[in-house]
Design an enzyme around this catalytic site. Structure first.
Site, PDB file in Angstrom:
ATOM      1  CG  MET A  20      29.038 -42.665  19.689  1.00  0.00           C
ATOM      2  SD  MET A  20      28.885 -42.941  21.474  1.00  0.00           S
ATOM      3  CE  MET A  20      30.162 -44.147  21.774  1.00  0.00           C
ATOM      4  N   GLY A  21      32.103 -40.518  16.488  1.00  0.00           N
ATOM      5  CA  GLY A  21      33.354 -39.851  16.176  1.00  0.00           C
ATOM      6  C   GLY A  21      34.566 -40.726  16.369  1.00  0.00           C
ATOM      7  CG  LEU A  40      34.799 -40.325  12.125  1.00  0.00           C
ATOM      8  CD1 LEU A  40      34.369 -39.524  10.903  1.00  0.00           C
ATOM      9  CD2 LEU A  40      33.670 -41.235  12.606  1.00  0.00           C
ATOM     10  CD  GLU A  61      39.669 -46.997   5.142  1.00  0.00           C
ATOM     11  OE1 GLU A  61      39.159 -47.240   4.027  1.00  0.00           O
ATOM     12  OE2 GLU A  61      40.193 -45.898   5.422  1.00  0.00           O
ATOM     13  CG  HIS A  67      33.735 -44.806  11.988  1.00  0.00           C
ATOM     14  ND1 HIS A  67      34.846 -44.813  12.798  1.00  0.00           N
ATOM     15  CD2 HIS A  67      32.680 -45.092  12.794  1.00  0.00           C
ATOM     16  CE1 HIS A  67      34.477 -45.101  14.044  1.00  0.00           C
ATOM     17  NE2 HIS A  67      33.172 -45.270  14.076  1.00  0.00           N
ATOM     18  CD  GLN A  85      26.176 -45.304  22.965  1.00  0.00           C
ATOM     19  OE1 GLN A  85      25.329 -44.772  22.245  1.00  0.00           O
ATOM     20  NE2 GLN A  85      27.139 -46.071  22.465  1.00  0.00           N
ATOM     21  NE  ARG A 145      34.848 -50.671  23.285  1.00  0.00           N
ATOM     22  CZ  ARG A 145      33.779 -50.923  22.540  1.00  0.00           C
ATOM     23  NH1 ARG A 145      33.936 -51.453  21.339  1.00  0.00           N
ATOM     24  NH2 ARG A 145      32.564 -50.645  22.979  1.00  0.00           N
TER      25      ARG A 145
END
Length: 294
Positions: free
Chosen positions: A30-31, A33, A35, A37, A61, A189
């Site tokens: 979901m972007g 990004l 490390e 990812h 979602q 997050r």
């Protein structure tokens, strides 16, 4: 790096890739990004000739009270990171490309039981949104491999079950959770944590590891371990959603046939909701005595 925003254009490009005999590994994101990812991207590059990364903030979602508009969108910096990793293909569609008729009439993919517990219990419909969009992306990309992080262990379990149940010819690869030096699991997050919250956040992983160590040392009262861990989280400043010891294969309660346990937790720390997990292989079934009280 080529960027596609339309399903048809990506399908055409990847059809040509397959005709040339190349294999495809896919990393859906979901972007925003980080490390973690990029570790998935590096694993994908080891598996296949071509790596496809998608960036799509999936509205399906997000549930009631979850602010879709507030989710960070950092496409320009994301592209720079993917380019530096040598990713050849980025798929960055808009909602109208994935859900051309909107969400209200969209066919949904539901994975029973696995999607209704843990995070699914507190986020109703979340994993239906995840399974639906991932199945759509799989049908667009048609990869040989798809790579997911183990931090979202429940999500990984659901995707594996969905692929098995729908007979999709895709190998699902899990990659170990990427962490900061102090043990905090990397997450988009984390950027919402205040400085004081960031100092406390590694305690989530520490408490998981303390529970894991207790089980490894033979402590067999799982309910007591769970309750004690929740109390530790509260004292550290978290608002626990759950702290559970489950069968790592089924996510059900641990039984005498369980070969590996997953210790999973979700808790709010200020505004962000953090998740993490650790796992532990159990003794052979013949040594079941220490767990028989569960």
């Amino acid at each position: 790096m080529r960027t596609y925003t339309a399903n048809a254009a990506l399908l055409k490009a990847l059809s040509e890739t397959r005709r040339a005999g190349s294999t495809i590994a896919f990393v859906p994101t979901m972007g925003n990004l980080h490390e973690g990812h990029l570790e998935l991207v590096r694993k994908a590059s080891e598996l296949a000739d071509i790596v496809v990364v998608s960036i799509f903030v999936n509205p399906m979602q997000f549930g009631a009270g979850e602010d879709l508009d507030a989710y960070p969108r950092t496409l320009i910096s994301d592209k720079e990171k993917l380019f530096a990793e040598g990713v050849p293909i980025l798929f960055a569609p808009g909602p109208g490309e994935i859900y051309p008729e909107g969400l209200s009439t969209q066919t949904q993919v539901m994975v029973p039981e696995l999607a209704d517990t843990l995070c699914g219990a507190s986020r109703p419909g979340h994993f239906t949104g995840v399974a639906t969009v991932v199945s759509k992306l799989f049908n667009i990309v048609r990869p040989d491999f798809a790579v997911f992080g183990e931090k979202d262990f429940q999500q990984l379990s659901i995707i594996r079950k969905m692929v098995l149940d729908l007979c999709l010819p895709i190998e699902i690869i899990g990659v170990a959770t990427a962490r900061e030096k102090d043990g905090l699991a990397l997450s988009s997050r984390n950027g919402f944590l205040t400085r004081s919250e960031r100092a406390v956040a590694p305690r989530l992983n520490e408490i998981l590891m303390e529970c894991r160590e207790a089980i490894a040392c033979g402590f067999d009262n799982f309910r007591e371990l769970q309750a004690h861990a929740q109390l530790k989280l509260i004292r550290a400043g978290f608002e626990p959603d759950y702290f559970e010891i489950r069968d790592a294969r089924t996510l059900h309660e641990v039984t005498e046939s369980t070969e590996e346990v997953a210790i999973l937790a979700a808790a709010k720390l200020g505004q962000p909701r953090l998740i993490d997990n650790v796992r532990l292989a159990l003794n052979p079934v013949s040594d079941w005595g220490m767990l028989s009280s569960q």
